[in-house]
Design a protein around this motif. Structure first.
Motif, PDB file in Angstrom:
ATOM      1  N   UNK A  87       3.189   8.986   7.994  1.00 29.63           N
ATOM      2  CA  UNK A  87       3.931   8.722   9.227  1.00 29.63           C
ATOM      3  C   UNK A  87       4.723   7.431   9.047  1.00 29.63           C
ATOM      4  N   UNK A  88       5.892   7.395   9.623  1.00 35.35           N
ATOM      5  CA  UNK A  88       6.709   6.191   9.540  1.00 35.35           C
ATOM      6  C   UNK A  88       6.174   5.118  10.481  1.00 35.35           C
ATOM      7  N   UNK A 110       0.818  -1.206   0.000  1.00 31.64           N
ATOM      8  CA  UNK A 110       0.000   0.000   0.000  1.00 31.64           C
ATOM      9  C   UNK A 110       0.857   1.265   0.000  1.00 31.64           C
ATOM     10  N   UNK A 111       1.804   1.371   0.902  1.00 33.23           N
ATOM     11  CA  UNK A 111       2.657   2.561   0.962  1.00 33.23           C
ATOM     12  C   UNK A 111       3.936   2.230   1.713  1.00 33.23           C
ATOM     13  N   UNK A 112       5.061   2.582   1.121  1.00 30.67           N
ATOM     14  CA  UNK A 112       6.353   2.375   1.751  1.00 30.67           C
ATOM     15  C   UNK A 112       7.324   3.395   1.151  1.00 30.67           C
ATOM     16  N   UNK A 113       8.498   3.478   1.714  1.00 29.82           N
ATOM     17  CA  UNK A 113       9.524   4.298   1.096  1.00 29.82           C
ATOM     18  C   UNK A 113      10.523   3.403   0.378  1.00 29.82           C
ATOM     19  N   UNK A 114      10.939   3.836  -0.780  1.00 33.96           N
ATOM     20  CA  UNK A 114      12.004   3.195  -1.547  1.00 33.96           C
ATOM     21  C   UNK A 114      13.204   4.132  -1.394  1.00 33.96           C
ATOM     22  N   UNK A 115      14.017   3.883  -0.397  1.00 36.10           N
ATOM     23  CA  UNK A 115      15.076   4.766   0.061  1.00 36.10           C
ATOM     24  C   UNK A 115      14.454   6.060   0.586  1.00 36.10           C
ATOM     25  N   UNK A 116      14.375   7.109  -0.222  1.00 38.02           N
ATOM     26  CA  UNK A 116      13.829   8.373   0.297  1.00 38.02           C
ATOM     27  C   UNK A 116      12.637   8.882  -0.499  1.00 38.02           C
ATOM     28  N   UNK A 166      -0.467   6.142   5.834  1.00 30.63           N
ATOM     29  CA  UNK A 166      -1.174   7.273   5.242  1.00 30.63           C
ATOM     30  C   UNK A 166      -2.224   7.732   6.250  1.00 30.63           C
ATOM     31  N   UNK A 167      -2.083   8.925   6.779  1.00 27.32           N
ATOM     32  CA  UNK A 167      -3.008   9.429   7.792  1.00 27.32           C
ATOM     33  C   UNK A 167      -4.315   9.877   7.146  1.00 27.32           C
ATOM     34  N   UNK A 168      -5.316  10.130   7.977  1.00 23.26           N
ATOM     35  CA  UNK A 168      -6.581  10.637   7.450  1.00 23.26           C
ATOM     36  C   UNK A 168      -6.378  11.991   6.781  1.00 23.26           C
ATOM     37  N   UNK A 169      -5.519  12.828   7.390  1.00 23.11           N
ATOM     38  CA  UNK A 169      -5.206  14.115   6.754  1.00 23.11           C
ATOM     39  C   UNK A 169      -4.535  13.885   5.412  1.00 23.11           C
ATOM     40  N   UNK A 170      -3.713  12.821   5.333  1.00 25.23           N
ATOM     41  CA  UNK A 170      -3.039  12.508   4.081  1.00 25.23           C
ATOM     42  C   UNK A 170      -3.990  12.045   3.001  1.00 25.23           C
ATOM     43  N   UNK A 193      12.128  12.588  -3.840  1.00 26.19           N
ATOM     44  CA  UNK A 193      12.547  12.650  -2.437  1.00 26.19           C
ATOM     45  C   UNK A 193      11.979  13.891  -1.751  1.00 26.19           C
ATOM     46  N   UNK A 194      12.030  15.025  -2.428  1.00 27.11           N
ATOM     47  CA  UNK A 194      11.537  16.266  -1.840  1.00 27.11           C
ATOM     48  C   UNK A 194      10.022  16.223  -1.640  1.00 27.11           C
ATOM     49  N   UNK A 195       9.313  15.660  -2.594  1.00 30.09           N
ATOM     50  CA  UNK A 195       7.856  15.559  -2.476  1.00 30.09           C
ATOM     51  C   UNK A 195       7.479  14.648  -1.305  1.00 30.09           C
ATOM     52  N   UNK A 196       8.196  13.540  -1.161  1.00 30.20           N
ATOM     53  CA  UNK A 196       7.942  12.628  -0.046  1.00 30.20           C
ATOM     54  C   UNK A 196       8.242  13.299   1.290  1.00 30.20           C
ATOM     55  N   UNK A 197       9.357  14.020   1.356  1.00 29.72           N
ATOM     56  CA  UNK A 197       9.702  14.727   2.590  1.00 29.72           C
ATOM     57  C   UNK A 197       8.624  15.742   2.961  1.00 29.72           C
ATOM     58  N   UNK A 198       8.050  16.389   1.961  1.00 25.19           N
ATOM     59  CA  UNK A 198       6.987  17.361   2.205  1.00 25.19           C
ATOM     60  C   UNK A 198       5.727  16.669   2.745  1.00 25.19           C
ATOM     61  N   UNK A 199       5.428  15.477   2.264  1.00 24.20           N
ATOM     62  CA  UNK A 199       4.265  14.735   2.754  1.00 24.20           C
ATOM     63  C   UNK A 199       4.446  14.350   4.224  1.00 24.20           C
ATOM     64  N   UNK A 200       5.661  13.984   4.600  1.00 23.53           N
ATOM     65  CA  UNK A 200       5.938  13.704   6.014  1.00 23.53           C
ATOM     66  C   UNK A 200       5.833  14.982   6.842  1.00 23.53           C
ATOM     67  N   UNK A 201       6.353  16.082   6.306  1.00 22.22           N
ATOM     68  CA  UNK A 201       6.332  17.362   7.017  1.00 22.22           C
ATOM     69  C   UNK A 201       4.905  17.813   7.295  1.00 22.22           C
ATOM     70  N   UNK A 202       4.010  17.570   6.359  1.00 20.87           N
ATOM     71  CA  UNK A 202       2.610  17.969   6.518  1.00 20.87           C
ATOM     72  C   UNK A 202       1.832  17.016   7.424  1.00 20.87           C
ATOM     73  N   UNK A 203       2.433  15.893   7.786  1.00 21.12           N
ATOM     74  CA  UNK A 203       1.727  14.911   8.589  1.00 21.12           C
ATOM     75  C   UNK A 203       0.797  14.030   7.775  1.00 21.12           C
ATOM     76  N   UNK A 204       0.959  14.044   6.462  1.00 18.98           N
ATOM     77  CA  UNK A 204       0.130  13.198   5.616  1.00 18.98           C
ATOM     78  C   UNK A 204       0.632  11.757   5.627  1.00 18.98           C
TER      79      UNK A 204
END
Length: 241
Positions: A206-207, A108-114, A216-220, A193-204
């Motif tokens: 969570x690791x 469903x959702x994972x990181x491939x490195x960054x 993937x949070x509800x906000x995400x 990588x930058x787009x993914x980092x932004x999604x974490x920053x917004x709280x969309x």
């Protein structure tokens, strides 16, 4: 012609215990030897010997903080090579309900490195392309690369990305990365990588505390749908998946 270095690297990856530890590090994080031993289900002494070989072989980097030693992949090219091998490899057997649930979470959702992978990452890349924000370059010198259109650059800048800075990065700006579970492409490179980092920053996003799956949070869910039209719980025809 025999490429000795290739054979040595293949041998390093081919050991089941070393492969298990490499896969645990594919989210780009650094982990201590004890945690890697636990996840690979081997003794700390065995893990230490394997990790030493992986560092010497250029696949892992060692970070020391006081008395603690942490290991991470040497760089995104190592993750890319491992992802490629996963595409060629048949899926292993599922031995428990826990393994089944973990595999579903990774798909469903994972990181491939960054950068974001799995169904969510694939759907995001597809929507960027569908909206005309991301396009594949066809010139022979740019084969295998993606590029932002002017509309895409404007949209992602408004989303909080510093596009000029990403273009100055030493790594590829944007490239497709074939997802080994979905068999379709997600977005890699400096932009991914930058787009993914932004999604974490917004709280969309969570690791997950013990997996490279991400939550993937509800906000995400709301944010990805509103900002990019991503609906990860439906297939490309709009049906529930």
């Amino acid at each position: 012609m025999t490429h000795t270095g290739f054979a040595q690297t293949a041998s390093l990856i081919g050991d089941p215990s070393r492969a298990a530890m490499l896969l645990q590090l594919m989210d780009g994080r650094a982990l201590p030897a004890g945690e890697l031993a636990r996840r690979a289900r081997i003794s700390p002494q065995t893990a230490s010997a394997h990790l030493g070989k992986l560092v010497a072989g250029g696949l892992l980097a060692l970070e020391t903080h006081g008395r603690h030693r942490y290991y991470r992949l040497r760089g995104p090219e190592v993750a890319q090579a491992l992802e490629g091998l996963l595409i060629l490899s048949p899926p292993g057997p599922v031995r428990s309900l826990r393994e089944s649930e973990e595999r579903k979470a990774l798909r469903f959702a994972r990181t491939c490195y960054d950068h974001l992978a799995g169904r969510v990452g694939v759907r995001l890349a597809e929507q960027l392309t569908h909206r005309g924000w991301l396009t594949r370059l066809n010139a022979p010198s740019a084969a295998g690369k993606w590029e932002l259109t002017p509309a895409g650059e404007e949209a992602l800048a408004a989303f909080g990305l510093d596009i000029p800075a990403l273009r100055r990065s030493r790594r590829a700006f944007a490239r497709p990365c074939l997802d080994w579970m979905e068999r379709r492409h997600h977005l890699a490179g400096a932009l991914g990588a930058a787009l993914t980092a932004r999604l974490f920053e917004l709280g969309w996003l969570r690791r997950h505390p013990s997996s490279r799956a991400v939550i993937l949070t509800e906000a995400g869910r709301t944010g990805l749908h509103d900002a990019f039209g991503v609906s990860p719980d439906t297939d490309e025809n709009g049906r529930e998946s």
